[in-house]
Design a protein around this motif. Sequence first.
Motif, PDB file in Angstrom:
ATOM      1  N   SER A 251       0.840  -1.194   0.000  1.00 14.48           N
ATOM      2  CA  SER A 251       0.000   0.000   0.000  1.00 14.48           C
ATOM      3  C   SER A 251       0.872   1.240   0.000  1.00 14.48           C
ATOM      4  CB  SER A 251      -0.925   0.024   1.219  1.00 14.48           C
ATOM      5  OG  SER A 251      -0.161   0.109   2.421  1.00 14.48           O
ATOM      6  N   THR A 252       0.318   2.331  -0.504  1.00 13.83           N
ATOM      7  CA  THR A 252       0.984   3.635  -0.470  1.00 13.83           C
ATOM      8  C   THR A 252      -0.016   4.664   0.032  1.00 13.83           C
ATOM      9  OG1 THR A 252       0.429   3.932  -2.806  1.00 13.83           O
ATOM     10  CG2 THR A 252       2.655   3.166  -2.294  1.00 13.83           C
ATOM     11  N   ASP A 253       0.375   5.411   1.051  1.00 12.46           N
ATOM     12  CA  ASP A 253      -0.465   6.468   1.608  1.00 12.46           C
ATOM     13  C   ASP A 253       0.222   7.799   1.365  1.00 12.46           C
ATOM     14  OD1 ASP A 253      -2.450   4.725   2.842  1.00 12.46           O
ATOM     15  OD2 ASP A 253      -0.841   4.177   4.239  1.00 12.46           O
ATOM     16  N   ALA A 254      -0.359   8.638   0.528  1.00 11.34           N
ATOM     17  CA  ALA A 254       0.205   9.967   0.276  1.00 11.34           C
ATOM     18  C   ALA A 254       0.149  10.796   1.553  1.00 11.34           C
ATOM     19  CB  ALA A 254      -0.566  10.656  -0.840  1.00 11.34           C
ATOM     20  N   THR A 255       1.237  11.482   1.881  1.00 13.36           N
ATOM     21  CA  THR A 255       1.297  12.255   3.128  1.00 13.36           C
ATOM     22  C   THR A 255       1.894  13.638   2.898  1.00 13.36           C
ATOM     23  OG1 THR A 255       3.494  11.377   3.717  1.00 13.36           O
ATOM     24  CG2 THR A 255       1.578  10.169   4.542  1.00 13.36           C
ATOM     25  N   VAL A 256       1.335  14.610   3.593  1.00 14.71           N
ATOM     26  CA  VAL A 256       1.914  15.940   3.738  1.00 14.71           C
ATOM     27  C   VAL A 256       1.991  16.195   5.239  1.00 14.71           C
ATOM     28  CG1 VAL A 256       1.627  18.408   3.334  1.00 14.71           C
ATOM     29  CG2 VAL A 256       0.957  16.765   1.561  1.00 14.71           C
ATOM     30  N   TRP A 257       3.198  16.475   5.732  1.00 10.29           N
ATOM     31  CA  TRP A 257       3.406  16.499   7.174  1.00 10.29           C
ATOM     32  C   TRP A 257       3.372  17.915   7.748  1.00 10.29           C
ATOM     33  CZ3 TRP A 257       3.781  12.484  10.628  1.00 10.29           C
ATOM     34  CH2 TRP A 257       3.747  11.211  10.047  1.00 10.29           C
ATOM     35  N   GLY A 258       2.936  17.983   9.007  1.00 13.06           N
ATOM     36  CA  GLY A 258       2.914  19.244   9.728  1.00 13.06           C
ATOM     37  C   GLY A 258       3.140  19.019  11.210  1.00 13.06           C
ATOM     38  N   ILE A 259       3.237  20.115  11.949  1.00 13.64           N
ATOM     39  CA  ILE A 259       3.413  20.063  13.397  1.00 13.64           C
ATOM     40  C   ILE A 259       2.157  20.661  14.035  1.00 13.64           C
ATOM     41  CG2 ILE A 259       4.672  22.273  13.409  1.00 13.64           C
ATOM     42  CD1 ILE A 259       6.357  21.141  15.734  1.00 13.64           C
ATOM     43  N   VAL A 260       1.676  20.058  15.112  1.00 18.68           N
ATOM     44  CA  VAL A 260       0.399  20.439  15.703  1.00 18.68           C
ATOM     45  C   VAL A 260       0.505  20.390  17.218  1.00 18.68           C
ATOM     46  CG1 VAL A 260      -0.503  18.077  15.706  1.00 18.68           C
ATOM     47  CG2 VAL A 260      -2.107  19.994  15.573  1.00 18.68           C
ATOM     48  N   GLY A 261      -0.281  21.187  17.918  1.00 21.95           N
ATOM     49  CA  GLY A 261      -0.289  21.127  19.374  1.00 21.95           C
ATOM     50  C   GLY A 261      -0.364  22.492  20.017  1.00 21.95           C
ATOM     51  N   ALA A 262      -0.415  22.501  21.347  1.00 16.08           N
ATOM     52  CA  ALA A 262      -0.518  23.749  22.100  1.00 16.08           C
ATOM     53  C   ALA A 262       0.672  24.665  21.855  1.00 16.08           C
ATOM     54  CB  ALA A 262      -0.642  23.441  23.587  1.00 16.08           C
ATOM     55  N   ALA A 263       1.819  24.087  21.510  1.00 15.18           N
ATOM     56  CA  ALA A 263       3.026  24.878  21.286  1.00 15.18           C
ATOM     57  C   ALA A 263       3.075  25.485  19.885  1.00 15.18           C
ATOM     58  CB  ALA A 263       4.262  24.013  21.509  1.00 15.18           C
ATOM     59  N   THR A 264       2.098  25.167  19.021  1.00 18.54           N
ATOM     60  CA  THR A 264       2.147  25.596  17.623  1.00 18.54           C
ATOM     61  C   THR A 264       1.079  26.648  17.328  1.00 18.54           C
ATOM     62  OG1 THR A 264       0.574  23.945  16.796  1.00 18.54           O
ATOM     63  CG2 THR A 264       2.864  23.242  17.066  1.00 18.54           C
ATOM     64  N   PRO A 265       1.225  27.386  16.235  1.00 24.27           N
ATOM     65  CA  PRO A 265       0.261  28.450  15.921  1.00 24.27           C
ATOM     66  C   PRO A 265      -1.169  27.959  15.759  1.00 24.27           C
ATOM     67  CG  PRO A 265       2.258  28.740  14.631  1.00 24.27           C
ATOM     68  CD  PRO A 265       2.381  27.414  15.317  1.00 24.27           C
ATOM     69  N   GLY A 266      -1.384  26.739  15.278  1.00 22.70           N
ATOM     70  CA  GLY A 266      -2.727  26.239  15.046  1.00 22.70           C
ATOM     71  C   GLY A 266      -3.316  25.477  16.206  1.00 22.70           C
ATOM     72  N   GLY A 267      -2.600  25.417  17.329  1.00 21.36           N
ATOM     73  CA  GLY A 267      -3.079  24.643  18.471  1.00 21.36           C
ATOM     74  C   GLY A 267      -3.241  23.179  18.105  1.00 21.36           C
ATOM     75  N   TRP A 268      -4.187  22.521  18.785  1.00 21.33           N
ATOM     76  CA  TRP A 268      -4.414  21.086  18.542  1.00 21.33           C
ATOM     77  C   TRP A 268      -5.404  20.845  17.403  1.00 21.33           C
ATOM     78  CZ3 TRP A 268      -1.171  17.644  20.225  1.00 21.33           C
ATOM     79  CH2 TRP A 268      -0.453  17.857  21.415  1.00 21.33           C
ATOM     80  N   GLY A 293       2.904  21.349  24.683  1.00 25.24           N
ATOM     81  CA  GLY A 293       2.993  20.073  24.005  1.00 25.24           C
ATOM     82  C   GLY A 293       2.766  20.182  22.507  1.00 25.24           C
ATOM     83  N   TYR A 294       3.275  19.203  21.754  1.00 34.54           N
ATOM     84  CA  TYR A 294       3.097  19.190  20.307  1.00 34.54           C
ATOM     85  C   TYR A 294       3.381  17.784  19.777  1.00 34.54           C
ATOM     86  CZ  TYR A 294       8.213  19.437  20.180  1.00 34.54           C
ATOM     87  OH  TYR A 294       9.548  19.187  20.374  1.00 34.54           O
ATOM     88  N   LYS A 295       2.974  17.519  18.544  1.00 34.64           N
ATOM     89  CA  LYS A 295       3.231  16.254  17.859  1.00 34.64           C
ATOM     90  C   LYS A 295       3.382  16.536  16.368  1.00 34.64           C
ATOM     91  CE  LYS A 295       1.227  12.467  19.364  1.00 34.64           C
ATOM     92  NZ  LYS A 295       0.215  11.430  19.726  1.00 34.64           N
ATOM     93  N   PHE A 296       3.714  15.494  15.618  1.00 37.53           N
ATOM     94  CA  PHE A 296       3.749  15.576  14.162  1.00 37.53           C
ATOM     95  C   PHE A 296       2.617  14.712  13.612  1.00 37.53           C
ATOM     96  CE2 PHE A 296       8.077  16.451  15.530  1.00 37.53           C
ATOM     97  CZ  PHE A 296       8.388  17.585  14.792  1.00 37.53           C
ATOM     98  N   ARG A 297       1.954  15.190  12.563  1.00 41.43           N
ATOM     99  CA  ARG A 297       0.907  14.373  11.971  1.00 41.43           C
ATOM    100  C   ARG A 297       0.834  14.630  10.461  1.00 41.43           C
ATOM    101  NH1 ARG A 297      -5.012  16.732  13.912  1.00 41.43           N
ATOM    102  NH2 ARG A 297      -4.868  18.788  12.914  1.00 41.43           N
ATOM    103  N   ALA A 298       0.264  13.659   9.755  1.00 43.16           N
ATOM    104  CA  ALA A 298       0.145  13.740   8.306  1.00 43.16           C
ATOM    105  C   ALA A 298      -1.253  14.176   7.909  1.00 43.16           C
ATOM    106  CB  ALA A 298       0.462  12.380   7.684  1.00 43.16           C
ATOM    107  N   ASN A 299      -1.309  14.995   6.850  1.00 43.02           N
ATOM    108  CA  ASN A 299      -2.576  15.330   6.191  1.00 43.02           C
ATOM    109  C   ASN A 299      -3.570  16.045   7.102  1.00 43.02           C
ATOM    110  OD1 ASN A 299      -1.415  13.928   4.033  1.00 43.02           O
ATOM    111  ND2 ASN A 299      -2.399  12.006   4.635  1.00 43.02           N
ATOM    112  N   ASN A 300      -3.051  16.771   8.103  1.00 43.26           N
ATOM    113  CA  ASN A 300      -3.895  17.551   9.022  1.00 43.26           C
ATOM    114  C   ASN A 300      -4.973  16.680   9.673  1.00 43.26           C
ATOM    115  OD1 ASN A 300      -4.415  20.042  10.302  1.00 43.26           O
ATOM    116  ND2 ASN A 300      -6.066  20.541   8.857  1.00 43.26           N
ATOM    117  N   ALA A 301      -4.613  15.417   9.957  1.00 45.00           N
ATOM    118  CA  ALA A 301      -5.549  14.464  10.565  1.00 45.00           C
ATOM    119  C   ALA A 301      -4.770  13.587  11.540  1.00 45.00           C
ATOM    120  CB  ALA A 301      -6.220  13.620   9.488  1.00 45.00           C
TER     121      ALA A 301
END
Length: 347
Positions: A251-268, A293-301
Amino acid sequence: MKNTFKILMLTLISIGFWSCEDEQDLMFLTPPSSFSILTPDGGTTIALTPALQNNPAITVSWSKADYGTPTAVSYDIEVAKSGSDFESIVIAGNTTGTNITWSVAELNGAAGAAGLTPFVEEGLDIRIKATTGTVDSQPVYSNVITILVTSYTTELPKLAVPGNHQGWNPPTAPRIAASGFGATDYEGYMWLDGGYKFVGPSESGAFNWGNTDWGDDGSFSGVLAESGETDCIASPGYYRVRANTTTLVYSTDATVWGIVGAATPGGWDNSTVLTYNPSTLKWEGTVAMTAGGYKFRANNAWTINLGGSTDSLNYDGPDLILDAAGTYLVRLDLSNPRAYTYELIAQ
């Protein structure tokens, strides 16, 4: 003049005498008929584990090789895969003493070099080679003993993924890795652009055409075919690539990565998007962050997300914590399969 001549003759006679004595020493340096390994006993079993790699594993000792006259003797400890008759020799140590102790890591390295299969109990032959420092010293060998070793590896099995994205060259292709030795659930991240295949390693670990390879079965429904003539296909993009060579699915899952969380501009709620850098193979971005806190996630999900620690990111792992607010260069590195890392560099 007569006295000078006598002194010269005495000197030459003396040199000749000592030369003859040295030749006699060499002549009477008789190799020992035999010498023996004393420990361990043949058939000794030992299971090696990486958690104890610095601990002593086993001590090999042997009787002295007696050449009949005082002389320095050097001993090579040779090992080979049992049954190979020492056709391929690994020198696992050298000493002028009559014993050597291997750590778990050292014995495991010798077993691996001799060709033993990790996590399988196999025989390792041991013998001692004795030589002296004299010219043309003929080696003398001890008896051979066989111990049973279960070795290990910390290297995850891998497949290469050559294709249009990198010139169809298996040696330089990105890799996907299994979850453990003996597992066949391979995963990794890479840029794809058109056709690609999966290539397994040779016995020596090299990736080349002619090794076992897998392509699509022709249905383009995520089913692999060994030595298949049909390429797998992906539109240009960055993917999580998975393949299982036992169940023959991929399988192949297309991904665009970002950083998310209370420490980031977009919050959680909203990821701050990072940009893929093909030169560094990392997702990068300069982000103004606050403590929290913060994490990394793909595709804004949250389907694919990573947390944990700087040197060990895991799926659905715990939140990462930033202590000091500031502007940071964020780098997420997914290029090493199943060993995902990141760094924050204060700007």
